[in-house]
Write a protein that holds these residues in place. Structure first.
Motif, PDB file in Angstrom:
ATOM      1  N   ALA A 133       0.809  -1.227   0.000  1.00 22.25           N
ATOM      2  CA  ALA A 133       0.000   0.000   0.000  1.00 22.25           C
ATOM      3  C   ALA A 133       0.840   1.274   0.000  1.00 22.25           C
ATOM      4  N   ALA A 134       1.961   1.261   0.737  1.00 24.85           N
ATOM      5  CA  ALA A 134       2.737   2.490   0.888  1.00 24.85           C
ATOM      6  C   ALA A 134       3.797   2.652  -0.206  1.00 24.85           C
ATOM      7  N   HIS A 135       3.940   1.639  -1.056  1.00 23.12           N
ATOM      8  CA  HIS A 135       4.955   1.716  -2.111  1.00 23.12           C
ATOM      9  C   HIS A 135       4.525   2.667  -3.225  1.00 23.12           C
ATOM     10  N   HIS A 136       5.512   3.282  -3.850  1.00 23.52           N
ATOM     11  CA  HIS A 136       5.233   4.106  -5.019  1.00 23.52           C
ATOM     12  C   HIS A 136       5.414   3.239  -6.269  1.00 23.52           C
ATOM     13  N   PRO A 137       4.779   3.619  -7.396  1.00 23.82           N
ATOM     14  CA  PRO A 137       4.860   2.779  -8.598  1.00 23.82           C
ATOM     15  C   PRO A 137       6.278   2.358  -8.962  1.00 23.82           C
ATOM     16  N   ALA A 138       7.262   3.261  -8.811  1.00 28.48           N
ATOM     17  CA  ALA A 138       8.630   2.932  -9.203  1.00 28.48           C
ATOM     18  C   ALA A 138       9.209   1.809  -8.355  1.00 28.48           C
ATOM     19  N   GLU A 139       8.610   1.576  -7.182  1.00 30.71           N
ATOM     20  CA  GLU A 139       9.122   0.528  -6.287  1.00 30.71           C
ATOM     21  C   GLU A 139       8.414  -0.811  -6.502  1.00 30.71           C
ATOM     22  N   LEU A 140       7.626  -0.897  -7.571  1.00 37.10           N
ATOM     23  CA  LEU A 140       6.854  -2.119  -7.827  1.00 37.10           C
ATOM     24  C   LEU A 140       7.229  -2.711  -9.179  1.00 37.10           C
ATOM     25  N   SER A 141       7.036  -4.031  -9.309  1.00 33.36           N
ATOM     26  CA  SER A 141       7.292  -4.683 -10.608  1.00 33.36           C
ATOM     27  C   SER A 141       6.168  -4.335 -11.575  1.00 33.36           C
ATOM     28  N   GLY A 142       6.385  -4.622 -12.859  1.00 34.07           N
ATOM     29  CA  GLY A 142       5.353  -4.348 -13.868  1.00 34.07           C
ATOM     30  C   GLY A 142       4.043  -5.052 -13.540  1.00 34.07           C
ATOM     31  N   GLY A 143       4.155  -6.320 -13.140  1.00 35.98           N
ATOM     32  CA  GLY A 143       2.957  -7.090 -12.803  1.00 35.98           C
ATOM     33  C   GLY A 143       2.220  -6.485 -11.616  1.00 35.98           C
ATOM     34  N   GLU A 144       3.011  -6.051 -10.622  1.00 37.14           N
ATOM     35  CA  GLU A 144       2.386  -5.423  -9.445  1.00 37.14           C
ATOM     36  C   GLU A 144       1.723  -4.103  -9.821  1.00 37.14           C
ATOM     37  N   ARG A 145       2.358  -3.356 -10.714  1.00 36.03           N
ATOM     38  CA  ARG A 145       1.758  -2.079 -11.141  1.00 36.03           C
ATOM     39  C   ARG A 145       0.423  -2.321 -11.816  1.00 36.03           C
ATOM     40  N   GLN A 146       0.377  -3.365 -12.667  1.00 40.98           N
ATOM     41  CA  GLN A 146      -0.892  -3.618 -13.352  1.00 40.98           C
ATOM     42  C   GLN A 146      -1.945  -4.091 -12.343  1.00 40.98           C
ATOM     43  N   ARG A 147      -1.512  -4.827 -11.320  1.00 39.96           N
ATOM     44  CA  ARG A 147      -2.493  -5.256 -10.313  1.00 39.96           C
ATOM     45  C   ARG A 147      -2.991  -4.057  -9.502  1.00 39.96           C
ATOM     46  N   ILE A 148      -2.124  -3.075  -9.271  1.00 35.52           N
ATOM     47  CA  ILE A 148      -2.564  -1.828  -8.616  1.00 35.52           C
ATOM     48  C   ILE A 148      -3.607  -1.135  -9.510  1.00 35.52           C
ATOM     49  N   ALA A 149      -3.329  -1.132 -10.815  1.00 35.82           N
ATOM     50  CA  ALA A 149      -4.273  -0.501 -11.751  1.00 35.82           C
ATOM     51  C   ALA A 149      -5.613  -1.251 -11.750  1.00 35.82           C
ATOM     52  N   ILE A 150      -5.554  -2.582 -11.577  1.00 36.72           N
ATOM     53  CA  ILE A 150      -6.801  -3.365 -11.499  1.00 36.72           C
ATOM     54  C   ILE A 150      -7.543  -3.008 -10.205  1.00 36.72           C
ATOM     55  N   ALA A 151      -6.812  -2.874  -9.118  1.00 34.79           N
ATOM     56  CA  ALA A 151      -7.457  -2.477  -7.850  1.00 34.79           C
ATOM     57  C   ALA A 151      -8.130  -1.116  -8.016  1.00 34.79           C
ATOM     58  N   ARG A 152      -7.453  -0.194  -8.693  1.00 37.52           N
ATOM     59  CA  ARG A 152      -8.035   1.130  -8.927  1.00 37.52           C
ATOM     60  C   ARG A 152      -9.316   1.011  -9.766  1.00 37.52           C
ATOM     61  N   ALA A 153      -9.294   0.107 -10.756  1.00 32.49           N
ATOM     62  CA  ALA A 153     -10.476  -0.079 -11.602  1.00 32.49           C
ATOM     63  C   ALA A 153     -11.647  -0.654 -10.807  1.00 32.49           C
ATOM     64  N   LEU A 154     -11.331  -1.378  -9.721  1.00 28.63           N
ATOM     65  CA  LEU A 154     -12.388  -2.073  -8.972  1.00 28.63           C
ATOM     66  C   LEU A 154     -12.846  -1.319  -7.736  1.00 28.63           C
ATOM     67  N   VAL A 155     -12.179  -0.195  -7.431  1.00 24.36           N
ATOM     68  CA  VAL A 155     -12.440   0.462  -6.145  1.00 24.36           C
ATOM     69  C   VAL A 155     -13.887   0.971  -6.046  1.00 24.36           C
TER      70      VAL A 155
END
Ligand code: ADP
Ligand code: MG
Length: 242
Positions: free
Chosen positions: A148-170
């Motif tokens: 939760a506290a990580h910034h996009p640059a601190e995440l892998s590509g797959g994790e970034r897309q999963r964050i984007a999926i979470a945003r789509a589902l919020v």
């Protein structure tokens, strides 16, 4: 409103009738969609396939209420989208649809949880505290509550897309639209994202995915092929082979 709508069983989630979309390029007309008829029921996992330029993204933009057809009619949950004003359309989009794109479109200066909470902050009457709480829940759904506290640059590509999926589902939309969601990922990360989408589908989300990759389309229960702005054929998988 709950993610699972109380649509009558006979009412398709998506109903498109003779949709066309013609772009004007200077004085040239580009007929990107040439009459698409399509019904998608609640609970389906559908992939739209076709080579580059076949009209997949154009169709997705129409079904996602991001654009209006040149002609034809489009109903989402029984409401005629093609008759709505720009403002009504954008409200409907914010409440009932989630989007995932090839590029993740995360804001680099925001933490994962703040990226996920962002769509809620655009809605009237949502307080920041409750937005964060809902964002945490969405992160849990994609298995990234620990980031939760990580910034996009601190995440892998797959994790970034999963964050984007979470945003789509919020916003708890009943329908998720994904345009080439694994297009920027290596195969391992792509498979992780697809496994995630499959889990979300099993928990009741309707998914419409656009891809040119047969390996990605293979996750879907129903595959629709497009060519030159038209649907050419489709294939349904036996439920038992899932
Ligand atoms: P796909 O997603 O299957 O690659 P698109 O829907 O992006 O296909 O494009 C379908 C056709 O419409 C292509 O010929 C493309 O060049 C054209 N097109 C797409 N967007 C625009 C636009 N904004 N202006 C003009 N032509 C466009
Ligand atoms: Mg495209």
């Amino acid at each position: 409103m709950s993610a699972l709508t109380s649509l009558p069983a006979s009412q398709p989630l998506i109903q498109a009738e003779a949709l066309t979309r013609t772009y004007l390029l200077g004085k040239m007309e580009v007929a990107a969609l040439r009459g698409v008829n399509l019904e998608i029921a609640q609970g389906e996992f559908v992939a739209i396939m076709g080579s580059s330029g076949s009209g997949k993204s154009t169709l997705m933009h129409l079904l996602g209420c991001l654009d209006q057809p040149t002609s034809g009619r489009y109903f989402l949950e029984g409401r005629e989208v093609s008759a709505l004003s720009l403002r009504e359309r954008s409200l409907l989009r914010g409440k009932r649809l989630g989007f995932v794109f090839q590029s993740f479109f995360l804001i680099p200066s925001l933490s994962a949880v703040d990226n996920v909470a962002l769509p809620l902050l655009y809605q009237p009457g949502v307080r920041a505290g409750s937005a964060r709480e809902q964002a945490q829940q969405a992160l849990q759904k994609v298995g990234l509550e620990g980031r939760a506290a990580h910034h996009p640059a601190e995440l892998s590509g797959g994790e970034r897309q999963r964050i984007a999926i979470a945003r789509a589902l919020v916003n708890r939309p009943p329908l998720l639209l994904a345009d080439e969601p694994t297009g920027n990922l290596d195969s391992a990360n792509g498979a992780g994202v697809m496994a995630m989408l499959l889990e979300l589908w099993k928990s009741g989300l309707t998914i419409l995915l656009v891809t040119h990759d047969p390996a990605i389309a293979a996750y879907a229960q129903r595959v629709i092929w497009m060519k030159d702005g038209r649907i050419t054929h489709e294939e349904r998988k036996d439920e038992l082979t899932q």
